[in-house]
Write a protein that holds these residues in place. Structure first.
Motif, PDB file in Angstrom:
ATOM      1  N   GLU A   1       2.977   5.849  -2.978  1.00  0.00           N
ATOM      2  CA  GLU A   1       4.108   6.611  -3.502  1.00  0.00           C
ATOM      3  C   GLU A   1       4.013   6.738  -5.027  1.00  0.00           C
ATOM      4  O   GLU A   1       4.283   7.800  -5.581  1.00  0.00           O
ATOM      5  CB  GLU A   1       5.432   5.927  -3.108  1.00  0.00           C
ATOM      6  N   ALA A   2       3.591   5.659  -5.689  1.00  0.00           N
ATOM      7  CA  ALA A   2       3.411   5.721  -7.143  1.00  0.00           C
ATOM      8  C   ALA A   2       2.319   6.726  -7.502  1.00  0.00           C
ATOM      9  O   ALA A   2       2.463   7.501  -8.461  1.00  0.00           O
ATOM     10  CB  ALA A   2       3.060   4.335  -7.688  1.00  0.00           C
ATOM     11  N   LEU A   3       1.231   6.740  -6.731  1.00  0.00           N
ATOM     12  CA  LEU A   3       0.153   7.701  -6.984  1.00  0.00           C
ATOM     13  C   LEU A   3       0.616   9.130  -6.730  1.00  0.00           C
ATOM     14  O   LEU A   3       0.240  10.054  -7.464  1.00  0.00           O
ATOM     15  CB  LEU A   3      -1.067   7.378  -6.117  1.00  0.00           C
ATOM     16  N   ARG A   4       1.435   9.319  -5.698  1.00  0.00           N
ATOM     17  CA  ARG A   4       1.982  10.664  -5.446  1.00  0.00           C
ATOM     18  C   ARG A   4       2.828  11.128  -6.618  1.00  0.00           C
ATOM     19  O   ARG A   4       2.749  12.280  -7.036  1.00  0.00           O
ATOM     20  CB  ARG A   4       2.812  10.655  -4.164  1.00  0.00           C
ATOM     21  N   ALA A   5       3.670  10.213  -7.142  1.00  0.00           N
ATOM     22  CA  ALA A   5       4.516  10.576  -8.284  1.00  0.00           C
ATOM     23  C   ALA A   5       3.656  10.894  -9.505  1.00  0.00           C
ATOM     24  O   ALA A   5       3.923  11.873 -10.222  1.00  0.00           O
ATOM     25  CB  ALA A   5       5.487   9.427  -8.592  1.00  0.00           C
ATOM     26  N   GLN A   6       2.605  10.101  -9.749  1.00  0.00           N
ATOM     27  CA  GLN A   6       1.716  10.354 -10.877  1.00  0.00           C
ATOM     28  C   GLN A   6       0.995  11.686 -10.704  1.00  0.00           C
ATOM     29  O   GLN A   6       0.864  12.455 -11.653  1.00  0.00           O
ATOM     30  CB  GLN A   6       0.708   9.218 -11.019  1.00  0.00           C
ATOM     31  N   LEU A   7       0.538  11.966  -9.489  1.00  0.00           N
ATOM     32  CA  LEU A   7      -0.138  13.232  -9.213  1.00  0.00           C
ATOM     33  C   LEU A   7       0.796  14.408  -9.420  1.00  0.00           C
ATOM     34  O   LEU A   7       0.409  15.440  -9.981  1.00  0.00           O
ATOM     35  CB  LEU A   7      -0.690  13.230  -7.785  1.00  0.00           C
ATOM     36  N   ALA A   8       2.044  14.264  -8.984  1.00  0.00           N
ATOM     37  CA  ALA A   8       3.010  15.344  -9.187  1.00  0.00           C
ATOM     38  C   ALA A   8       3.237  15.578 -10.673  1.00  0.00           C
ATOM     39  O   ALA A   8       3.325  16.727 -11.131  1.00  0.00           O
ATOM     40  CB  ALA A   8       4.325  14.998  -8.486  1.00  0.00           C
TER      41      ALA A   8
ATOM     42  N   ALA B   1       0.838  -1.208   0.000  1.00  0.00           N
ATOM     43  CA  ALA B   1       0.000   0.000   0.000  1.00  0.00           C
ATOM     44  C   ALA B   1       0.867   1.251   0.000  1.00  0.00           C
ATOM     45  O   ALA B   1       0.551   2.240  -0.678  1.00  0.00           O
ATOM     46  CB  ALA B   1      -0.930  -0.003   1.210  1.00  0.00           C
ATOM     47  N   ALA B   2       1.968   1.229   0.744  1.00  0.00           N
ATOM     48  CA  ALA B   2       2.870   2.383   0.764  1.00  0.00           C
ATOM     49  C   ALA B   2       3.490   2.592  -0.611  1.00  0.00           C
ATOM     50  O   ALA B   2       3.626   3.738  -1.075  1.00  0.00           O
ATOM     51  CB  ALA B   2       3.952   2.174   1.829  1.00  0.00           C
ATOM     52  N   GLN B   3       3.868   1.507  -1.283  1.00  0.00           N
ATOM     53  CA  GLN B   3       4.439   1.639  -2.627  1.00  0.00           C
ATOM     54  C   GLN B   3       3.402   2.181  -3.603  1.00  0.00           C
ATOM     55  O   GLN B   3       3.710   3.047  -4.431  1.00  0.00           O
ATOM     56  CB  GLN B   3       4.968   0.282  -3.108  1.00  0.00           C
ATOM     57  N   ASP B   4       2.154   1.697  -3.502  1.00  0.00           N
ATOM     58  CA  ASP B   4       1.088   2.212  -4.361  1.00  0.00           C
ATOM     59  C   ASP B   4       0.842   3.693  -4.105  1.00  0.00           C
ATOM     60  O   ASP B   4       0.665   4.477  -5.038  1.00  0.00           O
ATOM     61  CB  ASP B   4      -0.208   1.434  -4.140  1.00  0.00           C
TER      62      ASP B   4
END
Length: 184
Positions: free
Chosen positions: A52-59, A47-50
């Motif tokens: 983080e991936a969503l944060r990167a996509q949002l950025a 869940a933490a990796q997901d």
């Protein structure tokens, strides 16, 4: 000589068996708790990796929107609808932009065939809807509901008329009494 405090052998054996069974159960329980804990920790890590991936996509999306906002000219936008002084635009936010594939050209006879089929289907659906709406059962139900509504409105009007008459008569009686009382 036997002592009164002597414990029977079978009781000792049963007690030791129960203690051994409890020890085995505690061992198995602790092992299952450890496995559940490892599984939960693995889920939390995923869940933490997901996240983080969503944060990167949002950025990335925010940076792209910022670039579009800075370089966009308002006249280039094509609004879909304007409601409440807001402009709604169809976007493809967050999707990868690949090479655009042109739409397939349909020959004229095939286009006419598709168009006629849609028209026939819509016309048939309309005819079926009208046939159902104008069926005797539906007309009878409408007639019944209309009669019931007319009766209800008549009753309501009669009640309102009676109340108005009572009010008018009460006011007239009130003015007559004041007229009688004024000369004295």
């Amino acid at each position: 000589m036997t002592s009164d405090l002597a414990v029977p052998t079978w009781l000792v054996v049963v007690t030791l068996g129960a203690v051994l069974a409890l020890a085995v159960a505690a061992f198995r329980l602790s092992r299952s708790v450890r496995q559940a804990r490892r599984h939960t920790e693995a889920l939390l890590e995923a869940a933490a990796q997901d996240a983080e991936a969503l944060r990167a996509q949002l950025a990335g999306i925010e940076a792209e929107l910022q670039d579009q906002h800075e370089g966009a000219i308002r006249s280039e936008r094509t609004p879909v609808a304007t409601v409440d002084d807001r402009e709604y635009v169809i976007t493809d936010l967050g999707q990868e932009h690949g090479p655009r594939v042109p739409a397939r050209v349909v020959p004229a006879p095939l286009f006419a065939d598709i168009l006629l089929r849609e028209s026939v289907i819509k016309t048939a659906a309309l005819a079926a809807g009208l046939r159902r709406a104008l069926s005797p059962e539906v007309r009878n139900r409408i007639r019944f509901e209309m009669r019931r509504e007319v009766k209800r409105s008549r009753k309501e009007r009669k009640l309102m008329l009676r109340a108005a008459r009572r009010d008018l008569e009460a006011r007239q009686r009130g003015t007559l009494r004041t007229d009688v009382e004024v000369p004295s």
